[in-house]
Scaffold this motif. Structure first.
Motif, PDB file in Angstrom:
ATOM      1  N   UNK A  85       0.812  -1.222   0.000  1.00 54.19           N
ATOM      2  CA  UNK A  85       0.000   0.000   0.000  1.00 54.19           C
ATOM      3  C   UNK A  85       0.846   1.272   0.000  1.00 54.19           C
ATOM      4  N   UNK A  86       2.160   1.144   0.058  1.00 51.00           N
ATOM      5  CA  UNK A  86       3.015   2.328   0.092  1.00 51.00           C
ATOM      6  C   UNK A  86       3.561   2.643  -1.305  1.00 51.00           C
ATOM      7  N   UNK A  87       4.086   3.843  -1.452  1.00 57.08           N
ATOM      8  CA  UNK A  87       4.659   4.248  -2.731  1.00 57.08           C
ATOM      9  C   UNK A  87       5.924   3.447  -3.005  1.00 57.08           C
ATOM     10  N   UNK A  88       6.001   2.870  -4.221  1.00 55.97           N
ATOM     11  CA  UNK A  88       7.139   2.018  -4.552  1.00 55.97           C
ATOM     12  C   UNK A  88       7.246   1.871  -6.060  1.00 55.97           C
ATOM     13  N   UNK A  89       8.324   1.267  -6.505  1.00 58.71           N
ATOM     14  CA  UNK A  89       8.490   0.910  -7.907  1.00 58.71           C
ATOM     15  C   UNK A  89       8.436  -0.608  -8.021  1.00 58.71           C
ATOM     16  N   UNK A  90       7.374  -1.167  -8.595  1.00 61.23           N
ATOM     17  CA  UNK A  90       7.296  -2.622  -8.728  1.00 61.23           C
ATOM     18  C   UNK A  90       8.248  -3.114  -9.816  1.00 61.23           C
ATOM     19  N   UNK A  91       8.735  -4.330  -9.652  1.00 62.67           N
ATOM     20  CA  UNK A  91       9.592  -4.913 -10.689  1.00 62.67           C
ATOM     21  C   UNK A  91       9.140  -6.329 -10.991  1.00 62.67           C
ATOM     22  N   UNK A  92       9.670  -6.863 -12.068  1.00 61.14           N
ATOM     23  CA  UNK A  92       9.399  -8.239 -12.478  1.00 61.14           C
ATOM     24  C   UNK A  92      10.720  -8.996 -12.572  1.00 61.14           C
ATOM     25  N   UNK A  93      10.617 -10.271 -12.858  1.00 62.18           N
ATOM     26  CA  UNK A  93      11.811 -11.102 -13.026  1.00 62.18           C
ATOM     27  C   UNK A  93      12.722 -10.496 -14.095  1.00 62.18           C
ATOM     28  N   UNK A  94      14.011 -10.431 -13.788  1.00 61.54           N
ATOM     29  CA  UNK A  94      14.973  -9.893 -14.736  1.00 61.54           C
ATOM     30  C   UNK A  94      15.245  -8.414 -14.585  1.00 61.54           C
ATOM     31  N   UNK A  95      14.525  -7.732 -13.701  1.00 62.27           N
ATOM     32  CA  UNK A  95      14.773  -6.312 -13.455  1.00 62.27           C
ATOM     33  C   UNK A  95      16.231  -6.093 -13.060  1.00 62.27           C
ATOM     34  N   UNK A  96      16.846  -5.039 -13.595  1.00 60.62           N
ATOM     35  CA  UNK A  96      18.235  -4.723 -13.259  1.00 60.62           C
ATOM     36  C   UNK A  96      18.339  -3.305 -12.718  1.00 60.62           C
ATOM     37  N   UNK A  97      19.142  -3.163 -11.688  1.00 62.15           N
ATOM     38  CA  UNK A  97      19.416  -1.869 -11.079  1.00 62.15           C
ATOM     39  C   UNK A  97      20.911  -1.617 -11.185  1.00 62.15           C
ATOM     40  N   UNK A  98      21.290  -0.513 -11.805  1.00 57.80           N
ATOM     41  CA  UNK A  98      22.705  -0.171 -11.959  1.00 57.80           C
ATOM     42  C   UNK A  98      23.087   0.907 -10.958  1.00 57.80           C
ATOM     43  N   UNK A  99      24.134   0.612 -10.190  1.00 55.65           N
ATOM     44  CA  UNK A  99      24.707   1.598  -9.279  1.00 55.65           C
ATOM     45  C   UNK A  99      25.990   2.181  -9.855  1.00 55.65           C
ATOM     46  N   UNK A 100      26.324   1.789 -11.054  1.00 59.56           N
ATOM     47  CA  UNK A 100      27.582   2.140 -11.715  1.00 59.56           C
ATOM     48  C   UNK A 100      28.172   0.864 -12.273  1.00 59.56           C
ATOM     49  N   UNK A 101      29.344   0.494 -11.804  1.00 61.34           N
ATOM     50  CA  UNK A 101      29.917  -0.798 -12.185  1.00 61.34           C
ATOM     51  C   UNK A 101      29.279  -1.946 -11.413  1.00 61.34           C
ATOM     52  N   UNK A 102      28.603  -1.617 -10.359  1.00 60.22           N
ATOM     53  CA  UNK A 102      27.888  -2.618  -9.560  1.00 60.22           C
ATOM     54  C   UNK A 102      26.446  -2.687 -10.042  1.00 60.22           C
ATOM     55  N   UNK A 103      25.994  -3.907 -10.330  1.00 60.28           N
ATOM     56  CA  UNK A 103      24.637  -4.102 -10.819  1.00 60.28           C
ATOM     57  C   UNK A 103      23.924  -5.178 -10.016  1.00 60.28           C
ATOM     58  N   UNK A 104      22.635  -4.988  -9.876  1.00 57.62           N
ATOM     59  CA  UNK A 104      21.786  -5.912  -9.120  1.00 57.62           C
ATOM     60  C   UNK A 104      20.685  -6.396 -10.046  1.00 57.62           C
ATOM     61  N   UNK A 105      20.512  -7.713 -10.138  1.00 54.08           N
ATOM     62  CA  UNK A 105      19.510  -8.301 -11.045  1.00 54.08           C
ATOM     63  C   UNK A 105      18.535  -9.151 -10.249  1.00 54.08           C
ATOM     64  N   UNK A 106      17.243  -8.944 -10.510  1.00 47.04           N
ATOM     65  CA  UNK A 106      16.186  -9.666  -9.801  1.00 47.04           C
ATOM     66  C   UNK A 106      15.981 -11.054 -10.391  1.00 47.04           C
TER      67      UNK A 106
END
Length: 465
Positions: A85-106
């Protein structure tokens, strides 16, 4: 890559700070309610926390995502199926977040809960292959997660089976950083207290990963599940609901105020050691020591969410710490703590009660003389079935809300568990129920009894403490 594991030792919950040293950007995965450590780590490493990632709607502890978002302005990300119920960004399988050279994949890994997601970590400066997997509540060191906290247990187990085999497609070198270590309610008896492993090691030594038949896996995963956490649905509701930002303000109480609160129905919880409690305690108090891991879990089993709680410690620091630990499991009706600790109670010459202590060997001697002593085993039923003292009655400590069948409060009662810790809480609960004489088997328990070679009944498998 900057990577730090942050542990909530009492609950066995792990969270993670992941950052890129070059860009100074960071994300926190599964934050606990007390967020100071993340802020301190970020300042120390020169990072800006811009993202908060949740593996799932947690059922055993209150998330700190609301407090961390308020403190940093970070965006909260969680799988679409979580539907918070809170404000958020939903993601699905394969979503990627880039912090620069560091990346996070769902990596969507349903089973423990439908929305459950693991996160692959990449440091592309070094390799295009994943370096680590934050497994959340799916794969633990030495075990797997329980399947019964959101959906029917067999369906959950099938989901976990398929998710695990998806993980096992990853390279063997990938490190496994779980959301829990041993002692958590979300895992079984064999979850290791070691905080990290590798996929290769788990393939070789995790017994559940050796089960390749799905039906057999489901049978083993659902067999002898421990009781569900007492307020897990309420905790999920807190974590899915509007962002929780404000904490409970600890309030010091005088001995007179503690008595008034107790007379109006508040639960008085003594957080000192079991020895200190047994020697002298506030009449009607329950013993739940906060000096070792598992305080929040035991408190959640015993406390009514709608009942006020008063904490009694050695001093004010004990009381304030207990308030924070209670918040972590979603208990927020905290009336306060005894100012000055038990010392202030004694200084006012208030009445105290005591509980007798005995060792496992002394229990053996008493029973050998055919004493009329009743033995109440307060471990879980599965433990009692495996191995027990002949003639003992079994009621798990967290079910002692009324007089157990077969127990006579007018006769002496000895409480026993694996090693003595749960027996102390049980002894205090029996005293509240009006037992005339309770004896806490504090030095040893069924494990000691069995190792000594004394008579036991049951299946005879290895006991847990």
């Amino acid at each position: 890559m900057i990577f730090r594991q942050v542990m909530h030792d009492d609950l066995g919950c792990a969270s993670y700070l992941v950052g890129d040293e070059r860009t100074g950007r960071a994300a926190v995965v599964d934050p606990k309610f007390e967020i100071d450590e993340y802020l301190q780590l970020a300042r120390y490493h020169g990072l800006s926390i811009e993202h908060i990632l949740e593996t799932h709607n947690h059922a055993d502890h209150v998330s700190g995502h609301g407090r961390l978002a308020a403190a940093t302005g970070a965006t909260i990300h969680i799988h679409r199926l979580a539907s918070p119920d809170y404000e958020h960004e939903p993601f699905d399988d394969g979503f990627e977040l880039s912090l620069g050279d560091v990346r996070i994949r769902a990596l969507h890994t349903p089973g423990h809960r439908p929305e459950h997601t693991a996160f692959l970590l990449y440091d592309v400066r070094r390799s295009q292959q994943p370096w680590a997997l934050l497994t959340g509540d799916s794969l633990f060191v030495g075990d797997i997660a329980r399947p019964d906290l959101a959906i029917e247990k067999h369906e959950g187990a099938r989901g976990i089976f398929r998710s695990l085999w998806r993980m096992l497609e990853l390279p063997e070198h990938v490190e496994i950083w779980p959301g829990h270590i041993g002692g958590s309610l979300c895992g079984g008896d064999t979850v290791d207290r070691k905080p990290v492993s590798t996929l290769g090691y788990e393939r070789l030594h995790n017994e559940m990963l050796a089960v390749t038949d799905e039906d057999e896996f489901v049978d083993r995963a659902t067999r002898d599940l421990p009781p569900q956490p007492p307020n897990f649905q309420a905790i999920v509701a807190l974590n899915r609901g509007p962002l929780l930002i404000e904490g409970v303000e600890p309030r010091p109480l005088t001995p007179r105020q503690v008595l008034l609160k107790q007379h109006t129905g508040a639960l008085v919880v003594d957080v000192r050691t079991a020895l200190q409690f047994d020697e002298a305690h506030v009449p009607g108090a329950v013993s739940i020591p906060a000096t070792g891991a598992g305080f929040g879990t035991k408190l959640a089993w015993i406390a009514d969410r709608d009942q006020e709680i008063v904490f009694v410690g050695r001093d004010d620091a004990d009381g304030r710490r207990a308030v924070a630990l209670a918040e972590a499991v979603g208990l927020r009706r905290i009336a306060g703590f005894l100012a000055g600790g038990m010392t202030s109670w004694r200084e006012e010459r208030r009445p105290v009660r005591r509980i007798e202590r005995m060792s496992a060997s002394e229990l053996r001697e008493r029973l050998a003389t055919r004493d009329a002593l009743q033995v109440l085993d307060v471990r879980e039923r599965s433990e009692w079935r495996r191995c027990r003292i002949p003639g003992s009655i079994n009621v798990p400590y967290h079910e002692l809300t009324s007089v157990p069948p077969g127990i006579d409060l007018a006769r002496p009662i000895a409480t026993v568990c694996g090693t003595g810790s749960r027996a102390g809480t049980a002894a205090s609960l029996l005293a509240r129920l009006g037992a005339s004489r309770v004896l806490h088997v504090a030095d040893g328990g069924v494990a000691t009894w069995r190792e000594a070679g004394w008579p036991v009944e049951g299946e005879g498998v290895t006991l847990r403490a």
